[in-house]
Design a protein around this motif. Structure first.
Motif, mmCIF file in Angstrom:
data_model
loop_
_atom_site.group_PDB
_atom_site.id
_atom_site.type_symbol
_atom_site.label_atom_id
_atom_site.label_comp_id
_atom_site.label_asym_id
_atom_site.label_seq_id
_atom_site.Cartn_x
_atom_site.Cartn_y
_atom_site.Cartn_z
ATOM 1 N N GLU A 104 15.994 -31.112 -3.450
ATOM 2 C CA GLU A 104 15.975 -29.775 -4.053
ATOM 3 C C GLU A 104 16.548 -29.773 -5.465
ATOM 4 O OE1 GLU A 104 14.544 -26.995 -2.863
ATOM 5 O OE2 GLU A 104 13.797 -28.325 -1.295
ATOM 6 N N ASN A 105 17.544 -30.591 -5.726
ATOM 7 C CA ASN A 105 18.232 -30.608 -7.024
ATOM 8 C C ASN A 105 18.051 -31.956 -7.709
ATOM 9 O OD1 ASN A 105 19.354 -28.007 -6.580
ATOM 10 N ND2 ASN A 105 20.869 -28.953 -5.236
ATOM 11 N N GLY A 106 18.261 -31.956 -9.012
ATOM 12 C CA GLY A 106 18.303 -33.202 -9.757
ATOM 13 C C GLY A 106 16.995 -33.636 -10.384
ATOM 14 N N LEU A 107 15.922 -32.912 -10.165
ATOM 15 C CA LEU A 107 14.643 -33.265 -10.779
ATOM 16 C C LEU A 107 14.224 -32.173 -11.745
ATOM 17 C CD1 LEU A 107 12.533 -34.469 -7.713
ATOM 18 C CD2 LEU A 107 13.700 -35.876 -9.396
ATOM 19 N N SER A 108 13.752 -32.590 -12.918
ATOM 20 C CA SER A 108 13.233 -31.597 -13.853
ATOM 21 C C SER A 108 11.938 -31.024 -13.288
ATOM 22 C CB SER A 108 12.958 -32.236 -15.220
ATOM 23 O OG SER A 108 11.837 -33.096 -15.138
ATOM 24 N N ALA A 109 11.562 -29.866 -13.778
ATOM 25 C CA ALA A 109 10.321 -29.230 -13.331
ATOM 26 C C ALA A 109 9.123 -30.123 -13.645
ATOM 27 C CB ALA A 109 10.159 -27.859 -13.986
ATOM 28 N N ALA A 110 9.133 -30.790 -14.800
ATOM 29 C CA ALA A 110 8.019 -31.664 -15.188
ATOM 30 C C ALA A 110 7.916 -32.867 -14.242
ATOM 31 C CB ALA A 110 8.183 -32.128 -16.625
ATOM 32 N N THR A 111 9.053 -33.451 -13.891
ATOM 33 C CA THR A 111 9.052 -34.589 -12.976
ATOM 34 C C THR A 111 8.566 -34.160 -11.600
ATOM 35 O OG1 THR A 111 10.829 -35.677 -14.177
ATOM 36 C CG2 THR A 111 10.485 -36.375 -11.904
ATOM 37 N N ARG A 112 9.046 -33.022 -11.139
ATOM 38 C CA ARG A 112 8.626 -32.500 -9.840
ATOM 39 C C ARG A 112 7.110 -32.266 -9.820
ATOM 40 N NH1 ARG A 112 11.181 -30.576 -5.603
ATOM 41 N NH2 ARG A 112 13.182 -30.637 -6.668
ATOM 42 N N GLY A 147 10.474 -34.659 2.112
ATOM 43 C CA GLY A 147 10.026 -34.145 0.827
ATOM 44 C C GLY A 147 10.978 -34.509 -0.298
ATOM 45 N N LEU A 148 10.780 -33.869 -1.432
ATOM 46 C CA LEU A 148 11.582 -34.136 -2.615
ATOM 47 C C LEU A 148 12.950 -33.467 -2.504
ATOM 48 C CD1 LEU A 148 8.849 -33.607 -5.330
ATOM 49 C CD2 LEU A 148 9.931 -35.765 -4.707
ATOM 50 N N LEU A 201 10.688 -41.744 -5.141
ATOM 51 C CA LEU A 201 10.545 -40.295 -5.021
ATOM 52 C C LEU A 201 9.105 -39.896 -4.703
ATOM 53 C CD1 LEU A 201 12.858 -39.056 -7.898
ATOM 54 C CD2 LEU A 201 13.198 -38.693 -5.437
ATOM 55 N N ALA A 202 8.138 -40.620 -5.256
ATOM 56 C CA ALA A 202 6.734 -40.337 -4.937
ATOM 57 C C ALA A 202 6.481 -40.605 -3.462
ATOM 58 C CB ALA A 202 5.806 -41.175 -5.809
ATOM 59 N N TRP A 203 7.062 -41.671 -2.927
ATOM 60 C CA TRP A 203 6.955 -41.947 -1.498
ATOM 61 C C TRP A 203 7.629 -40.821 -0.706
ATOM 62 C CZ3 TRP A 203 10.592 -42.525 2.350
ATOM 63 C CH2 TRP A 203 10.114 -43.003 3.576
ATOM 64 N N GLN A 204 8.815 -40.451 -1.151
ATOM 65 C CA GLN A 204 9.583 -39.426 -0.456
ATOM 66 C C GLN A 204 8.854 -38.079 -0.471
ATOM 67 O OE1 GLN A 204 13.556 -39.287 -1.942
ATOM 68 N NE2 GLN A 204 14.229 -37.768 -0.484
ATOM 69 N N ALA A 205 8.109 -37.801 -1.538
ATOM 70 C CA ALA A 205 7.359 -36.549 -1.630
ATOM 71 C C ALA A 205 6.340 -36.439 -0.511
ATOM 72 C CB ALA A 205 6.661 -36.441 -2.987
ATOM 73 N N GLY A 206 5.852 -37.563 -0.021
ATOM 74 C CA GLY A 206 4.890 -37.546 1.069
ATOM 75 C C GLY A 206 5.537 -37.694 2.432
ATOM 76 N N ALA A 207 6.825 -37.985 2.450
ATOM 77 C CA ALA A 207 7.536 -38.148 3.715
ATOM 78 C C ALA A 207 7.993 -36.785 4.232
ATOM 79 C CB ALA A 207 8.734 -39.087 3.521
ATOM 80 N N GLU A 208 8.427 -36.763 5.462
ATOM 81 C CA GLU A 208 8.838 -35.508 6.097
ATOM 82 C C GLU A 208 9.895 -34.755 5.302
ATOM 83 O OE1 GLU A 208 8.851 -34.498 9.808
ATOM 84 O OE2 GLU A 208 7.005 -35.575 10.205
ATOM 85 N N GLU A 246 4.397 -34.245 -7.463
ATOM 86 C CA GLU A 246 3.527 -33.478 -6.566
ATOM 87 C C GLU A 246 2.056 -33.734 -6.872
ATOM 88 O OE1 GLU A 246 5.140 -29.553 -7.111
ATOM 89 O OE2 GLU A 246 6.760 -29.931 -5.666
ATOM 90 N N GLU A 247 1.716 -33.860 -8.146
ATOM 91 C CA GLU A 247 0.328 -34.166 -8.538
ATOM 92 C C GLU A 247 -0.086 -35.541 -8.014
ATOM 93 O OE1 GLU A 247 -2.010 -35.381 -12.590
ATOM 94 O OE2 GLU A 247 -0.541 -33.756 -12.743
ATOM 95 N N ILE A 248 0.792 -36.512 -8.158
ATOM 96 C CA ILE A 248 0.508 -37.864 -7.664
ATOM 97 C C ILE A 248 0.297 -37.834 -6.161
ATOM 98 C CG2 ILE A 248 1.628 -40.096 -7.201
ATOM 99 C CD1 ILE A 248 2.681 -39.962 -10.103
ATOM 100 N N ARG A 249 1.151 -37.136 -5.434
ATOM 101 C CA ARG A 249 1.003 -37.067 -3.980
ATOM 102 C C ARG A 249 -0.321 -36.405 -3.585
ATOM 103 N NH1 ARG A 249 3.017 -40.725 -1.097
ATOM 104 N NH2 ARG A 249 2.103 -39.487 0.557
#
Length: 129
Positions: free
Chosen positions: A108-116, A105-106, A96-103, A120-123
């Protein structure tokens, strides 16, 4: 942490050494060793670039946080889509961290706000290096 100035080969050895000493879930360290070996065989320049990125990102990271998520996310940020499919099928957070930087993105559903937020911070940290 070690001194901030390393040669490219030192960065690769540093990444391998850190990866070997950490206890991680689902054999992420073994998967990472396989990824590093794959890069060493097929794309040594990308291996060196990726390991320098990991070292730089970790050196700039906050000391109060466990650096594992940042370490692995930074390393796999250089992976191609095919490498992500091959190496990260069992490692959802890093994928998911890789995907956050890919075209795409993350998702839309299935991730808690904290995980999201964490992803995003890691990216952002990776992109800032």
């Amino acid at each position: 942490m070690e001194a901030p100035f390393f040669s490219a080969d030192d960065a690769v050895e540093w990444v391998r050494r850190v990866n070997r000493r950490w206890i991680v879930h689902q054999n992420l360290n073994q998967t990472t060793e396989s990824f590093l070996d794959h890069l060493a065989e097929h794309d040594p320049a990308r291996l060196q670039k990726g390991c320098r990125l990991v070292r730089d990102v970790i050196q700039q990271g906050r000391e109060t946080e466990d650096p594992k998520a940042l370490f692995y996310s930074a390393l796999f940020s250089i992976a191609t889509p095919a490498e992500v499919r091959r190496f990260l099928s069992r490692h959802l957070f890093t994928k998911l961290a890789w995907q956050a930087g890919a075209e795409g993105g993350l998702p839309e559903n299935g991730l808690s706000a904290a995980t999201r937020r964490k992803l995003e911070e890691i990216r952002r940290q990776i992109e800032d290096c």
